[in-house]
Design an enzyme around this catalytic site. Structure first.
Site, short mmCIF file in Angstrom:
data_model
loop_
_atom_site.label_atom_id
_atom_site.label_comp_id
_atom_site.label_asym_id
_atom_site.label_seq_id
_atom_site.Cartn_x
_atom_site.Cartn_y
_atom_site.Cartn_z
N GLU A 101 -11.16 -7.41 -6.17
CA GLU A 101 -10.69 -8.63 -6.99
C GLU A 101 -11.45 -8.77 -8.37
OE1 GLU A 101 -10.79 -8.87 -3.63
OE2 GLU A 101 -8.74 -8.81 -3.13
N ASP A 134 -2.90 -16.28 -2.01
CA ASP A 134 -3.30 -15.81 -3.31
C ASP A 134 -2.16 -15.12 -3.98
OD1 ASP A 134 -3.07 -13.86 -1.15
OD2 ASP A 134 -5.17 -12.99 -1.66
N ARG A 180 0.89 -1.13 -0.08
CA ARG A 180 0.00 -0.18 -0.05
C ARG A 180 0.77 1.02 0.07
NH1 ARG A 180 -5.62 -1.71 3.43
NH2 ARG A 180 -5.10 -3.78 3.13
C1 DMJ Z 1 -5.62 -5.76 -0.79
O1 DMJ Z 1 -4.89 -5.27 0.11
C2 DMJ Z 1 -4.79 -6.61 -1.83
O2 DMJ Z 1 -5.50 -6.65 -3.07
C3 DMJ Z 1 -4.15 -8.02 -1.46
O3 DMJ Z 1 -3.47 -8.50 -2.53
C4 DMJ Z 1 -5.60 -8.71 -0.99
N1 DMJ Z 1 -6.54 -8.16 -0.04
C5 DMJ Z 1 -6.83 -6.64 -0.44
C6 DMJ Z 1 -7.88 -6.64 -1.17
O4 DMJ Z 1 -8.73 -7.19 -1.11
#
Ligand code: DMJ
Length: 627
Positions: free
Chosen positions: A526, A391, A262
């Site tokens: 997503e 993921d 972030r």
């Molecule tokens: C975000 O911080 C990023 O996309 C991360 O890879 C997964 N979680 C959140 C969004 O869902």
């Protein structure tokens, strides 16, 4: 027997059975005698079980009423079949700007124009209905998730799944869609500015904020979104805050992964888009302060770093780190090395990838969810998922390969092997409609559970296919994209829950079940992220229609009138989605950005041949390309 006690007994045990006859009376007396013969313990046990059954009966009450409401809200031609009524596909007339009523018709939308209904209105309505309703909406938090499921609103048959019809769009309609996303961003920003300025996250319902790291997380996550959307005023005020207020010299613990994707990612991409060295200087500062995380016996980083003290540590309860976390910081650290010409950043994250490449314990390229920072081995082995904790490992294999100019073969091999592992072990079809989904494997057992987080995969597969990987990756991307869309459109609010379970048994009447504890929506990106990739590569307008529907539903069920959007507890209840009072920074950093890029027909706006998005939607340049 005392007549009064006999009367009491009758009214409790046989109420509602109609009139009595002598025979019945005799039977009652005999039951009473039997009851009296029981020991105190036996009677207590029976009473306890009865009370328990009574409570369970009460607890299931809202599910029953929700189903009844489903029947009656279904429109004039409802009847015994109405619960199976198809969802009407959203088809826009050619060249027309989108209409708010057109998207998939969930229940609240059928009640008329609800675009002005805010989350607070819904809260007020429900409060009017009485306290019980409010309490019931929280049941999801306490009921055993392995036991309790809810069906989706309609048990559709295959021909009833929403289908797409070709639609073309004019420049005017594109402009109005883009403006609608910009408007959503402005609204979110207003809430943040008014009630949470300089803090991590807005709490829009209570008009306050929450701190996670105390670093202005939402503001930093949103910087490049404002630049891309050309929100110049908003960008200017945010930049002024970064220049005057943002300091990393603070005694705070931050999560390595979250602050990398972030903050470091957000600052690096803003530097690339603007050319303003303010952002590069801040990126160097936070990058350097995160380095102590890698000082572990195995070089697998700890999860947390104190950026003021320069110390790092794992969570209190374990010396493990999450696999996705230690393998999804590479794009950012590699880019920092390239920009600073200091190899240390790239070196530490490349070492992590090399170690993981060699580790035992994978299942056909699929990785477990945890890794130990002392010995560098996988722990809690046997669970394989593309959801939480694993993921973005898969996402970053492909994206590092792309970032580095498609030369690092080991990354590509690991990615290709993992996708084969997904196909072999995790891919299944639901019943009755044959939706392709990605489940999980736990100690050899397949579970048809899919996190919304997995919906990054269609986009990643499509990106791979665009970069020359097998064409069947694109076929799979399209199938999974449909499934992710169905996770939205089959909910009463048109918004996806956090987790769904697919039915696989022949004869099922519905494809998707949602457990009570999984009904929340955190404004996650997503699905719209994948819609963006799919639209860029196929130019099939159905993906934009789907994104448009999702945006409308965010506006209907999560928008807070005083500013901001809130995550919600219950995507199954359009009358009371139950706001959670939090706007995650990724709603501005990712969700709205991907929606904007989805609606833009300008493929040069962050060209996917020049940029690769980090897992928080911050675009970083592909090396060797001329950006
Ligand atoms: C975000 O911080 C990023 O996309 C991360 O890879 C997964 N979680 C959140 C969004 O869902």
């Amino acid at each position: 027997m005392h007549p009064q006690s006999q009367q009491d007994y009758v009214s409790i045990s046989f109420a509602g059975q109609g009139c009595y006859n002598n025979n019945k009376k005799w039977r009652r007396q005999s039951w009473w005698r039997k009851w009296k013969q029981l020991s105190r313990l036996q009677r207590s046990l029976i009473l306890f079980i009865s009370v328990l059954l009574f409570i369970c009966g009460i607890a299931s009450y809202p599910t029953v009423t929700e189903q009844l409401r489903g029947l009656t809200d279904g429109g004039p031609d409802t009847g015994s079949n109405s619960v199976l009524k198809p969802i009407i596909p959203h088809v826009l007339p050619q060249g027309q700007p989108p209409l708010p009523e057109q998207p998939s018709q969930n229940r609240l939308q059928k009640k008329g124009n609800t675009s002005d209904v805010t989350v607070e209105d819904k809260v007020a309505d429900v409060k009017k209905e009485g306290e019980e309703r409010v309490v019931i909406s929280w049941r999801g938090a306490v009921i055993d998730t392995d036991q309790a499921t809810e069906s989706t609103k309609d048990g559709e048959s295959k021909e009833h799944l929403p289908t797409h019809q070709e639609t073309t769009f004019s420049k005017e309609s594109e402009a109005s869609w883009l403006e609608e996303v910009r408007e959503a961003f402005r609204h979110a920003w207003k809430g943040y500015k008014d009630f949470a300025w300089g803090h991590d996250e807005l709490r829009p319902m209570s008009k306050s904020y929450s701190e996670w790291f105390g670093l202005g997380l939402t503001l930093i996550d949103a910087l490049d979104t404002m630049w891309i959307m050309e929100l110049k005023e908003e960008f200017k005020e945010a930049k002024a805050w970064v220049a005057a207020e943002l300091t990393f010299n603070k005694n705070v613990d931050v999560n390595l992964f979250e602050s990398t994707i972030r903050i470091l990612g957000g600052l690096l991409s803003t530097y690339h888009l603007t050319g303003d060295t303010l952002f590069l200087d801040k990126a160097k500062d936070i990058g350097f302060r995160l380095m102590p995380a890698f000082k572990t016996p195995s070089k697998i980083p700890y999860s947390d770093v104190n950026i003021g003290k320069g110390t790092a540590h794992p969570p209190r309860w374990t010396s493990d780190s999450t696999v996705a976390e230690v393998t999804s910081i590479q794009l950012e650290f590699r880019e920092l090395s390239r920009l600073t010409q200091e190899p240390q950043y790239e070196a530490v994250v490349t070492d992590v990838m090399k170690q993981i490449h060699k580790l035992e314990g994978k299942l056909d390229g699929l990785v477990p969810m945890f890794i130990n920072t002392n010995n560098g081995q996988f722990t809690h082995q046997g669970i394989y998922t593309l959801g939480a904790r694993a993921d973005s490992y898969y996402e970053y294999l492909l994206k590092q390969w792309i970032q580095g100019g498609k030369k690092e073969n080991q990354l590509l091999e690991d990615y290709l092997q993992a996708i084969e592992g997904v196909k072999k072990n995790l891919l299944q079809k639901s019943s009755p409609n044959g939706l392709t989904f990605v489940g999980e494997v736990s100690h050899g057992q397949f579970s048809p559970k899919m996190d919304h987080l997995v919906c990054f995969l269609p986009g990643t597969l499509a990106l791979g296919a665009h970069n020359g990987l097998p064409a069947d990756h694109m076929d799979l991307a399209k199938e999974l994209m449909e499934t992710c869309y169905q996770m939205y459109v089959q909910m009463e609010t048109g918004l996806s829950p956090e987790i769904v379970h697919f039915n696989m048994y022949q004869g099922s009447t519905r494809d998707i079940d949602v457990k009570l504890a999984d009904r929340h929506n955190l404004l996650r990106p997503e699905t719209v992220e994948s819609l963006f990739y799919l639209y860029r590569f196929t130019k099939d307008h159905k993906y934009r229609n789907w994104g448009w529907e999702i945006l409308q539903n965010f506006n209907k069920y999560t928008k807070v009138s005083s500013g901001g959007y809130t995550s919600i507890n219950n995507v199954r209840d359009p009358d009371y989605p139950s706001p959670r009072d939090k706007m995650e920074s990724f709603f501005l950093g990712e969700t709205l950005k991907y929606l904007y890029l989805l609606f833009s027909d300008n493929s040069n706006l962050i060209s996917l041949d020049k940029y690769v998005f980090n897992t928080e939607a911050h675009p970083l340049p592909i090396w060797l390309s001329t950006v």
